[in-house]
Motif scaffolding. Structure first.
Motif, mmCIF file in Angstrom:
data_model
loop_
_atom_site.group_PDB
_atom_site.id
_atom_site.type_symbol
_atom_site.label_atom_id
_atom_site.label_comp_id
_atom_site.label_asym_id
_atom_site.label_seq_id
_atom_site.Cartn_x
_atom_site.Cartn_y
_atom_site.Cartn_z
ATOM 1 N N VAL A 182 45.386 19.737 9.132
ATOM 2 C CA VAL A 182 46.167 18.504 8.928
ATOM 3 C C VAL A 182 45.430 17.324 9.556
ATOM 4 N N HIS A 183 44.949 17.506 10.770
ATOM 5 C CA HIS A 183 44.200 16.445 11.435
ATOM 6 C C HIS A 183 42.919 16.135 10.659
ATOM 7 N N ALA A 184 42.247 17.183 10.185
ATOM 8 C CA ALA A 184 41.012 16.992 9.419
ATOM 9 C C ALA A 184 41.265 16.216 8.133
ATOM 10 N N LEU A 185 42.355 16.537 7.461
ATOM 11 C CA LEU A 185 42.672 15.811 6.228
ATOM 12 C C LEU A 185 43.010 14.351 6.520
ATOM 13 N N GLY A 186 43.629 14.100 7.669
ATOM 14 C CA GLY A 186 43.890 12.721 8.071
ATOM 15 C C GLY A 186 42.603 11.953 8.302
ATOM 16 N N LEU A 187 41.626 12.611 8.944
ATOM 17 C CA LEU A 187 40.326 11.975 9.144
ATOM 18 C C LEU A 187 39.636 11.736 7.800
ATOM 19 N N MET A 188 39.746 12.711 6.916
ATOM 20 C CA MET A 188 39.099 12.600 5.606
ATOM 21 C C MET A 188 39.743 11.493 4.770
ATOM 22 N N ALA A 189 41.039 11.287 4.940
ATOM 23 C CA ALA A 189 41.739 10.250 4.166
ATOM 24 C C ALA A 189 41.205 8.854 4.495
ATOM 25 N N ARG A 190 40.604 8.697 5.673
ATOM 26 C CA ARG A 190 40.017 7.409 6.040
ATOM 27 C C ARG A 190 38.731 7.135 5.278
ATOM 28 N N GLN A 191 38.152 8.160 4.678
ATOM 29 C CA GLN A 191 36.873 8.044 3.972
ATOM 30 C C GLN A 191 37.018 8.581 2.538
ATOM 31 N N PRO A 192 37.915 8.019 1.732
ATOM 32 C CA PRO A 192 38.172 8.593 0.404
ATOM 33 C C PRO A 192 36.944 8.641 -0.501
ATOM 34 N N GLN A 193 35.999 7.734 -0.293
ATOM 35 C CA GLN A 193 34.803 7.724 -1.133
ATOM 36 C C GLN A 193 33.920 8.947 -0.887
ATOM 37 N N HIS A 194 34.098 9.607 0.255
ATOM 38 C CA HIS A 194 33.297 10.786 0.591
ATOM 39 C C HIS A 194 34.086 12.084 0.464
ATOM 40 N N ALA A 195 35.376 11.989 0.217
ATOM 41 C CA ALA A 195 36.245 13.162 0.244
ATOM 42 C C ALA A 195 35.838 14.230 -0.766
ATOM 43 N N ALA A 196 35.520 13.838 -1.971
ATOM 44 C CA ALA A 196 35.190 14.823 -2.998
ATOM 45 C C ALA A 196 33.975 15.665 -2.607
ATOM 46 N N HIS A 197 33.019 15.042 -1.942
ATOM 47 C CA HIS A 197 31.813 15.759 -1.538
ATOM 48 C C HIS A 197 32.022 16.579 -0.265
ATOM 49 N N ALA A 198 32.713 15.998 0.718
ATOM 50 C CA ALA A 198 32.815 16.627 2.032
ATOM 51 C C ALA A 198 34.004 17.576 2.171
ATOM 52 N N LEU A 199 35.059 17.379 1.398
ATOM 53 C CA LEU A 199 36.262 18.188 1.564
ATOM 54 C C LEU A 199 36.022 19.686 1.364
ATOM 55 N N PRO A 200 35.332 20.117 0.320
ATOM 56 C CA PRO A 200 35.094 21.568 0.185
ATOM 57 C C PRO A 200 34.342 22.154 1.387
ATOM 58 N N ALA A 201 33.356 21.436 1.890
ATOM 59 C CA ALA A 201 32.606 21.922 3.050
ATOM 60 C C ALA A 201 33.502 21.947 4.288
ATOM 61 N N LEU A 202 34.362 20.971 4.429
ATOM 62 C CA LEU A 202 35.279 20.918 5.567
ATOM 63 C C LEU A 202 36.235 22.105 5.541
ATOM 64 N N LEU A 203 36.800 22.404 4.388
ATOM 65 C CA LEU A 203 37.727 23.525 4.277
ATOM 66 C C LEU A 203 37.018 24.855 4.485
ATOM 67 N N GLU A 204 35.791 24.956 4.026
ATOM 68 C CA GLU A 204 35.007 26.171 4.253
ATOM 69 C C GLU A 204 34.708 26.344 5.748
ATOM 70 N N ALA A 205 34.369 25.255 6.416
ATOM 71 C CA ALA A 205 34.127 25.307 7.859
ATOM 72 C C ALA A 205 35.410 25.702 8.593
ATOM 73 N N ALA A 206 36.546 25.201 8.138
ATOM 74 C CA ALA A 206 37.827 25.561 8.758
ATOM 75 C C ALA A 206 38.073 27.060 8.642
ATOM 76 N N ASP A 207 37.825 27.615 7.465
ATOM 77 C CA ASP A 207 38.005 29.055 7.270
ATOM 78 C C ASP A 207 37.062 29.859 8.156
ATOM 79 N N ARG A 208 35.824 29.390 8.271
ATOM 80 C CA ARG A 208 34.865 30.094 9.119
ATOM 81 C C ARG A 208 35.260 30.009 10.586
ATOM 82 N N PHE A 209 35.770 28.847 11.027
ATOM 83 C CA PHE A 209 36.224 28.735 12.406
ATOM 84 C C PHE A 209 37.366 29.707 12.664
#
Length: 105
Positions: free
Chosen positions: A53-80
């Motif tokens: 939830v916090h990560a998505l809030g941070l990502m919402a501040r950068q919508p122009q980068h969300a499409a590229h970075a969001l899949p990697a962010l969610l994958e990193a979350a799963d790995r963590f």
């Protein structure tokens, strides 16, 4: 003709190193403009599960980068989340050490 076969060796630290690589790749976008980026990063990994939830809030501040970075962010979350508790603590220690070296308060 001789062929040399090189096998990739996996170490126990590989999941941690993989997360660190992702952080170096996507962290600048995710944490851009944050007054205390290390604190934001620690907030994501402070508990036993990645704070999506916090990560998505941070990502919402950068919508122009969300499409590229969001899949990697969610994958990193799963790995963590898949890391054992000692490896999670090690990651937090790495972030704290980086914060101390960077001169952040």
């Amino acid at each position: 003709m001789r062929m040399k076969l090189v096998m990739a060796m996996t170490t126990p630290q590989e999941p941690l190193h993989s997360l660190a690589r992702d952080l170096r790749a996507h962290g600048p976008v995710l944490l851009a403009g944050m007054p205390q980026p290390h604190d934001e990063l620690l907030a994501l990994v402070w508990g036993p599960r990645f704070d999506r939830v916090h990560a998505l809030g941070l990502m919402a501040r950068q919508p122009q980068h969300a499409a590229h970075a969001l899949p990697a962010l969610l994958e990193a979350a799963d790995r963590f989340d898949a890391l054992h508790a000692p490896a999670q603590r090690r990651l937090r220690q790495m972030i704290l050490r980086h914060r101390a070296r960077s001169g952040a308060v």
